[in-house]
Design a protein around this motif. Structure first.
Motif, PDB file in Angstrom:
ATOM      1  N   UNK A   1     -21.584  13.033 -22.454  1.00  0.00           N
ATOM      2  CA  UNK A   1     -20.883  11.878 -21.886  1.00  0.00           C
ATOM      3  C   UNK A   1     -19.392  11.959 -22.168  1.00  0.00           C
ATOM      4  N   UNK A   2     -18.622  11.401 -21.224  1.00  0.00           N
ATOM      5  CA  UNK A   2     -17.176  11.415 -21.338  1.00  0.00           C
ATOM      6  C   UNK A   2     -16.572  12.321 -20.278  1.00  0.00           C
ATOM      7  N   UNK A   3     -15.313  12.681 -20.497  1.00  0.00           N
ATOM      8  CA  UNK A   3     -14.597  13.521 -19.555  1.00  0.00           C
ATOM      9  C   UNK A   3     -14.940  14.989 -19.844  1.00  0.00           C
ATOM     10  N   UNK A   4     -15.425  15.678 -18.833  1.00  0.00           N
ATOM     11  CA  UNK A   4     -15.786  17.092 -18.960  1.00  0.00           C
ATOM     12  C   UNK A   4     -14.839  17.929 -18.117  1.00  0.00           C
ATOM     13  N   UNK A   5     -14.253  18.952 -18.745  1.00  0.00           N
ATOM     14  CA  UNK A   5     -13.394  19.887 -18.024  1.00  0.00           C
ATOM     15  C   UNK A   5     -14.239  21.102 -17.660  1.00  0.00           C
ATOM     16  N   UNK A   6     -14.244  21.426 -16.373  1.00  0.00           N
ATOM     17  CA  UNK A   6     -15.039  22.541 -15.871  1.00  0.00           C
ATOM     18  C   UNK A   6     -14.153  23.493 -15.098  1.00  0.00           C
ATOM     19  N   UNK A   7     -14.593  24.737 -15.029  1.00  0.00           N
ATOM     20  CA  UNK A   7     -13.945  25.738 -14.184  1.00  0.00           C
ATOM     21  C   UNK A   7     -15.019  26.729 -13.745  1.00  0.00           C
ATOM     22  N   UNK A   8     -14.684  27.535 -12.763  1.00  0.00           N
ATOM     23  CA  UNK A   8     -15.601  28.549 -12.262  1.00  0.00           C
ATOM     24  C   UNK A   8     -14.995  29.910 -12.590  1.00  0.00           C
ATOM     25  N   UNK A   9     -15.840  30.840 -13.046  1.00  0.00           N
ATOM     26  CA  UNK A   9     -15.365  32.172 -13.421  1.00  0.00           C
ATOM     27  C   UNK A   9     -16.144  33.246 -12.675  1.00  0.00           C
ATOM     28  N   UNK A  10     -15.431  34.296 -12.296  1.00  0.00           N
ATOM     29  CA  UNK A  10     -16.026  35.504 -11.728  1.00  0.00           C
ATOM     30  C   UNK A  10     -15.313  36.663 -12.386  1.00  0.00           C
ATOM     31  N   UNK A  11     -15.937  37.240 -13.388  1.00  0.00           N
ATOM     32  CA  UNK A  11     -15.263  38.286 -14.161  1.00  0.00           C
ATOM     33  C   UNK A  11     -14.121  37.670 -14.937  1.00  0.00           C
ATOM     34  N   UNK A  12     -12.932  38.242 -14.812  1.00  0.00           N
ATOM     35  CA  UNK A  12     -11.769  37.699 -15.516  1.00  0.00           C
ATOM     36  C   UNK A  12     -10.990  36.691 -14.676  1.00  0.00           C
ATOM     37  N   UNK A  13     -11.437  36.445 -13.454  1.00  0.00           N
ATOM     38  CA  UNK A  13     -10.768  35.480 -12.578  1.00  0.00           C
ATOM     39  C   UNK A  13     -11.386  34.103 -12.785  1.00  0.00           C
ATOM     40  N   UNK A  14     -10.546  33.093 -12.980  1.00  0.00           N
ATOM     41  CA  UNK A  14     -11.039  31.726 -13.171  1.00  0.00           C
ATOM     42  C   UNK A  14     -10.334  30.777 -12.217  1.00  0.00           C
TER      43      UNK A  14
END
Length: 143
Positions: A121-134
């Motif tokens: 719960x709360x604010x979640x920071x997400x990102x998507x990664x493919x190898x070293x690229x984010x």
């Protein structure tokens, strides 16, 4: 040098200069006039990933989607890369990025869509990664 050859040479130089090819103007043989231009290699496009969440606020364990485009890496196919490579969702936990059990293949058009469920719960920071690229960070609040 005979007069006809001089006139021919001057004519070739004049035509080449008018056509904008200064290198062709100084060719010494007819074969050099018709030689293909040298091929210059260019650097590949920089790899990039985009990411967008289908919701900015969800309930705990409610499913939402993260969609985006992969370009110029092994993940994206538009820049000559392989379709079918996977992208993985990562969550910032403290100061570290942790890969979640949420991944999806990149389709032939370079796009992807991942189903995600969060329980923190709360604010979640997400990102998507493919190898070293984010991708850039996407924020989703869990109630």
């Amino acid at each position: 040098m005979n007069r006809a050859l001089r006139y021919a040479t001057v004519g070739v130089v004049a035509v080449a200069l008018l056509a904008g090819g200064s290198a062709a103007a100084f060719a010494t043989t007819p074969e050099q006039l018709h030689a293909p231009a040298p091929v210059v290699a260019t650097a590949p496009a920089a790899a990039s990933l985009t990411a967008k969440a289908s919701a900015t606020t969800v309930n705990a364990w409610q499913e939402f989607r993260i969609t985006g485009v992969a370009k110029g890496s092994k993940a994206g196919s538009k820049a000559g890369s392989k379709a079918g490579s996977k992208v993985t969702v990562q969550q910032k936990q403290g100061t570290k990025w942790v890969s979640l059990p949420a991944s999806a293949p990149v389709n032939a058009g370079g796009t992807y869509g991942v189903r995600v469920k969060l329980g923190i719960k709360g604010v979640n920071e997400l990102r998507v990664a493919a190898g070293s690229t984010v991708s850039p960070v996407v924020t989703v609040t869990v109630r």
